[in-house]
Design a protein around this motif. Structure first.
Motif: not given
Length: 198
Positions: A33, A35-36, A39, A76, A150
């Motif tokens: 993951v 992350a938003a 990350g 993202n 995400d």
């Protein structure tokens, strides 16, 4: 249970068998993951460097089979791949323990520049459910995720049993030690109720 079924899904297991042979084991599964907003970047690397140095996997035969759990776009933190980098075999690598929170065996910048000059880059983007297969010496990395979305990716690594690890230093959650051959579930296994066996 859902991810156990996904690890045995024939649309992942059977292509891996076509490429590597019938007797494969699950070397690793994880959800990566990014992350938003938070990350972090992953440096340029290839997975075999870690599998070999940390786990004693003899040859770069394993396949990484990804499934995008949500949409992956250019904003993202998608994976960047250096096209054709797998053709050169394992590149020299070094253990980077400071750049990011996760220590990683990385490839030197001069090597990266030469590989990109030779093959160019491709960004792995797609809708949720997109599948992605790449080999153990494919050089890749990813930028930080500055977006509000995400970027979770399911990762299944299958390896021939004859190429299994020779070191048992890392914990089970980082590198599985069950060398039982992976089996294929039914094609509709993800649609069955969780109480049912596929």
């Amino acid at each position: 249970p859902i991810f156990d079924r996904l690890s045995h899904h024939p649309r992942l297991v059977e292509p891996a068998r076509q490429l590597l042979g019938p007797d494969l084991y699950i070397q690793q599964t994880k959800i990566n993951v990014k992350a938003a907003f938070d990350g972090e970047a992953w440096q340029w690397h290839y997975d075999f460097a870690t599998h070999h140095a940390e786990d004693g996997v003899p040859k770069p035969l394993a396949l990484n089979l990804h499934v995008f759990l949500e949409d992956v776009n250019e904003f993202n933190g998608p994976l960047y791949f250096i096209k054709g980098s797998h053709c050169y075999g394992p590149a020299p690598s070094y253990h980077d323990t400071t750049t990011t929170s996760y220590p990683l065996w990385c490839v030197e910048r001069d090597t990266i520049a030469n590989l990109i000059e030779e093959g160019g880059l491709v960004s792995a983007t797609g809708l949720a459910g997109t599948g992605l297969i790449f080999g153990d010496v494919m050089v890749h990395g990813s930028p930080p995720n500055m977006s509000p979305w995400d970027r979770p990716i399911f990762s299944l690594i299958l390896n021939p049993i004859t190429n299994r690890q020779t070191k048992l230093a890392r914990p089970e959650y980082k590198h599985h030690t069950d060398f039982t051959p992976v089996t294929s579930a039914s094609d509709g296994c993800l649609l069955e109720p969780l109480t049912a066996r596929c």
